[in-house]
Design a protein around this motif. Sequence first.
Motif, PDB file in Angstrom:
ATOM      1  N   LEU A 272     -48.323 -41.803 -25.847  1.00 61.93           N
ATOM      2  CA  LEU A 272     -50.079 -41.584 -25.936  1.00 61.93           C
ATOM      3  C   LEU A 272     -50.756 -41.318 -24.707  1.00 61.93           C
ATOM      4  CD1 LEU A 272     -52.186 -40.423 -27.850  1.00 61.93           C
ATOM      5  CD2 LEU A 272     -53.011 -42.837 -27.819  1.00 61.93           C
ATOM      6  N   ALA A 273     -51.024 -42.295 -24.283  1.00 60.55           N
ATOM      7  CA  ALA A 273     -51.422 -41.982 -22.786  1.00 60.55           C
ATOM      8  C   ALA A 273     -50.387 -41.201 -21.780  1.00 60.55           C
ATOM      9  CB  ALA A 273     -51.153 -43.747 -21.694  1.00 60.55           C
ATOM     10  N   THR A 274     -49.256 -40.660 -21.948  1.00 66.00           N
ATOM     11  CA  THR A 274     -48.997 -39.864 -21.002  1.00 66.00           C
ATOM     12  C   THR A 274     -49.155 -38.366 -21.644  1.00 66.00           C
ATOM     13  OG1 THR A 274     -46.879 -41.363 -20.356  1.00 66.00           O
ATOM     14  CG2 THR A 274     -46.978 -38.767 -19.904  1.00 66.00           C
ATOM     15  N   ALA A 275     -49.004 -38.449 -22.768  1.00 62.54           N
ATOM     16  CA  ALA A 275     -49.838 -36.963 -23.548  1.00 62.54           C
ATOM     17  C   ALA A 275     -50.885 -36.599 -22.964  1.00 62.54           C
ATOM     18  CB  ALA A 275     -49.461 -37.270 -24.891  1.00 62.54           C
ATOM     19  N   ILE A 276     -51.466 -38.191 -23.551  1.00 65.56           N
ATOM     20  CA  ILE A 276     -53.712 -37.449 -22.632  1.00 65.56           C
ATOM     21  C   ILE A 276     -53.587 -37.000 -21.189  1.00 65.56           C
ATOM     22  CG2 ILE A 276     -55.849 -39.170 -22.199  1.00 65.56           C
ATOM     23  CD1 ILE A 276     -55.016 -40.771 -24.617  1.00 65.56           C
ATOM     24  N   GLN A 277     -53.385 -38.138 -20.851  1.00 65.76           N
ATOM     25  CA  GLN A 277     -52.988 -37.671 -18.815  1.00 65.76           C
ATOM     26  C   GLN A 277     -51.922 -35.983 -18.992  1.00 65.76           C
ATOM     27  OE1 GLN A 277     -49.800 -39.614 -16.588  1.00 65.76           O
ATOM     28  NE2 GLN A 277     -51.059 -40.540 -15.100  1.00 65.76           N
ATOM     29  N   GLU A 278     -50.807 -35.882 -19.178  1.00 69.29           N
ATOM     30  CA  GLU A 278     -50.113 -34.305 -18.692  1.00 69.29           C
ATOM     31  C   GLU A 278     -51.972 -32.926 -19.532  1.00 69.29           C
ATOM     32  OE1 GLU A 278     -47.940 -34.199 -21.947  1.00 69.29           O
ATOM     33  OE2 GLU A 278     -45.996 -35.142 -20.318  1.00 69.29           O
ATOM     34  N   THR A 279     -52.932 -33.644 -20.026  1.00 70.04           N
ATOM     35  CA  THR A 279     -54.027 -32.949 -20.636  1.00 70.04           C
ATOM     36  C   THR A 279     -55.594 -32.853 -20.019  1.00 70.04           C
ATOM     37  OG1 THR A 279     -55.025 -34.284 -22.131  1.00 70.04           O
ATOM     38  CG2 THR A 279     -53.375 -32.883 -23.272  1.00 70.04           C
ATOM     39  N   CYS A 280     -55.139 -33.811 -18.769  1.00 67.52           N
ATOM     40  CA  CYS A 280     -56.130 -34.142 -18.089  1.00 67.52           C
ATOM     41  C   CYS A 280     -56.500 -32.998 -16.815  1.00 67.52           C
ATOM     42  CB  CYS A 280     -56.040 -35.641 -17.938  1.00 67.52           C
ATOM     43  SG  CYS A 280     -56.975 -37.131 -18.851  1.00 67.52           S
ATOM     44  N   LEU A 281     -57.584 -33.282 -16.253  1.00 69.86           N
ATOM     45  CA  LEU A 281     -57.677 -32.559 -14.411  1.00 69.86           C
ATOM     46  C   LEU A 281     -57.048 -33.402 -13.710  1.00 69.86           C
ATOM     47  CD1 LEU A 281     -61.422 -31.992 -15.413  1.00 69.86           C
ATOM     48  CD2 LEU A 281     -59.601 -30.619 -15.640  1.00 69.86           C
ATOM     49  N   GLY A 282     -56.825 -33.382 -13.111  1.00 71.36           N
ATOM     50  CA  GLY A 282     -56.066 -33.127 -11.752  1.00 71.36           C
ATOM     51  C   GLY A 282     -57.025 -34.395 -10.984  1.00 71.36           C
ATOM     52  N   GLU A 283     -56.838 -35.259  -9.841  1.00 74.77           N
ATOM     53  CA  GLU A 283     -57.498 -36.201  -9.220  1.00 74.77           C
ATOM     54  C   GLU A 283     -58.705 -36.102  -8.565  1.00 74.77           C
ATOM     55  OE1 GLU A 283     -55.779 -40.023  -7.615  1.00 74.77           O
ATOM     56  OE2 GLU A 283     -53.632 -39.129  -8.777  1.00 74.77           O
ATOM     57  N   VAL A 284     -58.616 -35.155  -7.875  1.00 75.67           N
ATOM     58  CA  VAL A 284     -59.467 -34.301  -6.932  1.00 75.67           C
ATOM     59  C   VAL A 284     -60.601 -33.146  -7.719  1.00 75.67           C
ATOM     60  CG1 VAL A 284     -60.224 -32.340  -5.521  1.00 75.67           C
ATOM     61  CG2 VAL A 284     -57.959 -34.198  -4.619  1.00 75.67           C
ATOM     62  N   GLU A 285     -60.462 -32.801  -9.224  1.00 80.00           N
ATOM     63  CA  GLU A 285     -61.036 -31.951  -9.750  1.00 80.00           C
ATOM     64  C   GLU A 285     -61.753 -32.847 -10.839  1.00 80.00           C
ATOM     65  OE1 GLU A 285     -59.447 -28.119 -11.641  1.00 80.00           O
ATOM     66  OE2 GLU A 285     -57.810 -29.263 -11.571  1.00 80.00           O
ATOM     67  N   SER A 286     -61.003 -34.246 -11.194  1.00 85.50           N
ATOM     68  CA  SER A 286     -61.761 -35.605 -11.638  1.00 85.50           C
ATOM     69  C   SER A 286     -62.965 -35.930 -11.610  1.00 85.50           C
ATOM     70  CB  SER A 286     -60.807 -36.065 -12.505  1.00 85.50           C
ATOM     71  OG  SER A 286     -60.251 -35.914 -12.736  1.00 85.50           O
ATOM     72  N   ARG A 287     -62.677 -35.844  -9.505  1.00 83.48           N
ATOM     73  CA  ARG A 287     -63.736 -36.778  -8.404  1.00 83.48           C
ATOM     74  C   ARG A 287     -64.903 -35.520  -8.646  1.00 83.48           C
ATOM     75  NH1 ARG A 287     -60.801 -37.188  -4.740  1.00 83.48           N
ATOM     76  NH2 ARG A 287     -60.231 -39.002  -5.767  1.00 83.48           N
ATOM     77  N   ASN A 288     -64.640 -34.615  -8.035  1.00 81.31           N
ATOM     78  CA  ASN A 288     -65.638 -33.130  -8.211  1.00 81.31           C
ATOM     79  C   ASN A 288     -66.523 -33.810  -9.202  1.00 81.31           C
ATOM     80  OD1 ASN A 288     -64.616 -32.604  -5.711  1.00 81.31           O
ATOM     81  ND2 ASN A 288     -63.272 -31.621  -6.508  1.00 81.31           N
ATOM     82  N   LEU A 289     -66.429 -33.275 -10.453  1.00 81.71           N
ATOM     83  CA  LEU A 289     -66.862 -33.625 -11.728  1.00 81.71           C
ATOM     84  C   LEU A 289     -67.116 -34.385 -12.190  1.00 81.71           C
ATOM     85  CD1 LEU A 289     -67.157 -31.321 -14.387  1.00 81.71           C
ATOM     86  CD2 LEU A 289     -65.029 -33.321 -16.190  1.00 81.71           C
ATOM     87  N   LEU A 290     -67.453 -35.258 -11.271  1.00 84.98           N
ATOM     88  CA  LEU A 290     -67.737 -36.851 -11.437  1.00 84.98           C
ATOM     89  C   LEU A 290     -69.547 -36.754 -10.411  1.00 84.98           C
ATOM     90  CD1 LEU A 290     -65.221 -39.759 -11.432  1.00 84.98           C
ATOM     91  CD2 LEU A 290     -66.871 -39.345 -12.994  1.00 84.98           C
ATOM     92  N   ARG A 291     -68.995 -35.991  -9.255  1.00 85.66           N
ATOM     93  CA  ARG A 291     -69.991 -35.708  -8.931  1.00 85.66           C
ATOM     94  C   ARG A 291     -71.358 -34.414  -9.021  1.00 85.66           C
ATOM     95  NH1 ARG A 291     -66.091 -36.312  -3.468  1.00 85.66           N
ATOM     96  NH2 ARG A 291     -66.712 -38.461  -3.624  1.00 85.66           N
ATOM     97  N   ARG A 292     -70.516 -33.718 -10.134  1.00 80.74           N
ATOM     98  CA  ARG A 292     -70.706 -32.703  -9.938  1.00 80.74           C
ATOM     99  C   ARG A 292     -71.645 -33.109 -12.005  1.00 80.74           C
ATOM    100  NH1 ARG A 292     -67.563 -29.384 -10.494  1.00 80.74           N
ATOM    101  NH2 ARG A 292     -66.831 -29.490 -13.040  1.00 80.74           N
ATOM    102  N   VAL A 293     -71.171 -33.728 -12.481  1.00 82.21           N
ATOM    103  CA  VAL A 293     -72.108 -34.353 -13.367  1.00 82.21           C
ATOM    104  C   VAL A 293     -73.005 -36.113 -13.156  1.00 82.21           C
ATOM    105  CG1 VAL A 293     -71.773 -35.523 -16.521  1.00 82.21           C
ATOM    106  CG2 VAL A 293     -70.753 -33.786 -15.018  1.00 82.21           C
ATOM    107  N   ALA A 294     -73.338 -35.819 -11.790  1.00 85.61           N
ATOM    108  CA  ALA A 294     -74.352 -37.166 -11.812  1.00 85.61           C
ATOM    109  C   ALA A 294     -75.299 -35.947 -11.343  1.00 85.61           C
ATOM    110  CB  ALA A 294     -73.529 -38.145 -10.535  1.00 85.61           C
ATOM    111  N   LYS A 295     -74.713 -35.120 -10.422  1.00 87.20           N
ATOM    112  CA  LYS A 295     -76.066 -34.689  -9.910  1.00 87.20           C
ATOM    113  C   LYS A 295     -77.027 -33.830 -11.341  1.00 87.20           C
ATOM    114  CE  LYS A 295     -76.752 -30.908  -6.454  1.00 87.20           C
ATOM    115  NZ  LYS A 295     -76.372 -29.846  -5.642  1.00 87.20           N
ATOM    116  N   GLU A 296     -76.192 -33.491 -12.264  1.00 85.44           N
ATOM    117  CA  GLU A 296     -76.680 -32.930 -13.191  1.00 85.44           C
ATOM    118  C   GLU A 296     -77.603 -34.417 -13.745  1.00 85.44           C
ATOM    119  OE1 GLU A 296     -73.895 -31.517 -16.088  1.00 85.44           O
ATOM    120  OE2 GLU A 296     -73.493 -30.185 -14.589  1.00 85.44           O
ATOM    121  N   HIS A 297     -77.001 -34.852 -14.042  1.00 83.22           N
ATOM    122  CA  HIS A 297     -78.057 -36.339 -14.679  1.00 83.22           C
ATOM    123  C   HIS A 297     -79.936 -36.265 -13.975  1.00 83.22           C
ATOM    124  CE1 HIS A 297     -76.081 -37.235 -17.760  1.00 83.22           C
ATOM    125  NE2 HIS A 297     -74.734 -38.089 -16.826  1.00 83.22           N
ATOM    126  N   GLU A 298     -79.175 -36.535 -12.328  1.00 81.93           N
ATOM    127  CA  GLU A 298     -80.544 -36.640 -11.942  1.00 81.93           C
ATOM    128  C   GLU A 298     -81.609 -35.562 -11.184  1.00 81.93           C
ATOM    129  OE1 GLU A 298     -77.870 -39.464  -8.105  1.00 81.93           O
ATOM    130  OE2 GLU A 298     -77.986 -36.797  -8.075  1.00 81.93           O
TER     131      GLU A 298
END
Length: 302
Positions: A272-298
């Motif tokens: 199941l973890a492998t199946a979830i991972q296959e649908t996830c964004l890449g590591e760089v995309e995920s990091r950029n999303l974290l920063r983008r959403v953090a800015k939205e909260h601010e």
Amino acid sequence: MTSPEEDGPSSTLPRRQLGRFLRDRREAAGFIIAQAAKSVDLSRAVLQRIETGQIQKVRKQDVQALCELYDVGPEDTRAAVDLAVQARAKSWYHVYGGLYGNAFTMYVGLEAAAHRLTTYHEQTIPGLLQTDDYARAIIGAFPGFTSPDDVDRRVEHRMKRQALVTRRTNPVQMDVLLHVSVLYRVIGSPTTIAAQLRHLAEMSKQPNITLRIQPNSAGLTWGMPRGSFIIMDFGRTAKAGSVEPPVVFIEGGAAQDVYLEKPEEVRLYSELATAIQETCLGEVESRNLLRRVAKEHELGER
């Protein structure tokens, strides 16, 4: 109809945890295994088997004697004896009902011994990656914790656990999978969640951490609802000289926590973890999303 004591094999978890606890306390007290065994009238081989979780029926008097020898406090001694009792129960492996106090919890002991943690969360950030303020907001929201000192103590304990991830020598490997909804759940305040997401983005750059976000567009993996789960892999332990089988932990929230250790159950969650991972964004995309959403909260708080 079979009784619980006759239904299936006994769990290895209590005796593994008991063995790990006794081994750590022996070493902290400065005893080699032969000295400790002789002091409580056990053979070296028997004590070694107790410490590696290979004996199902550990006698309560032996645990008591070892705890006295290692100068273990009364609370932890009672918990250790309880583990010896639970190791005999064949029905135990399904649930863990909060039997032990804060000084001796099953999950923390397993977490500390793990070599790798594969974790999926859809409600909150994993505790090992939480900021102080984020952890305080979560812990302080629980109605049972009314004392500020009680909250402070629990937050401090959670922060100390994070040494598993940040230590220089053999930090635990973390494969973190987060559903995107976690990023938008405001816990504490927009400032708190923004700081948490920026912290998460920085932590994701550590060599022992991989972090990926599952977007809403991924739909429902395997077409079934699921909660958060953690797969704990232990690898080969140098002290015990053996490979401990992996365990799946499912936090019960208001109900009981669940531990799964049957090979077919662990394999299912690994797939199941492998199946979830296959649908996830890449590591760089995920990091950029974290920063983008953090800015939205601010920006939203202004």
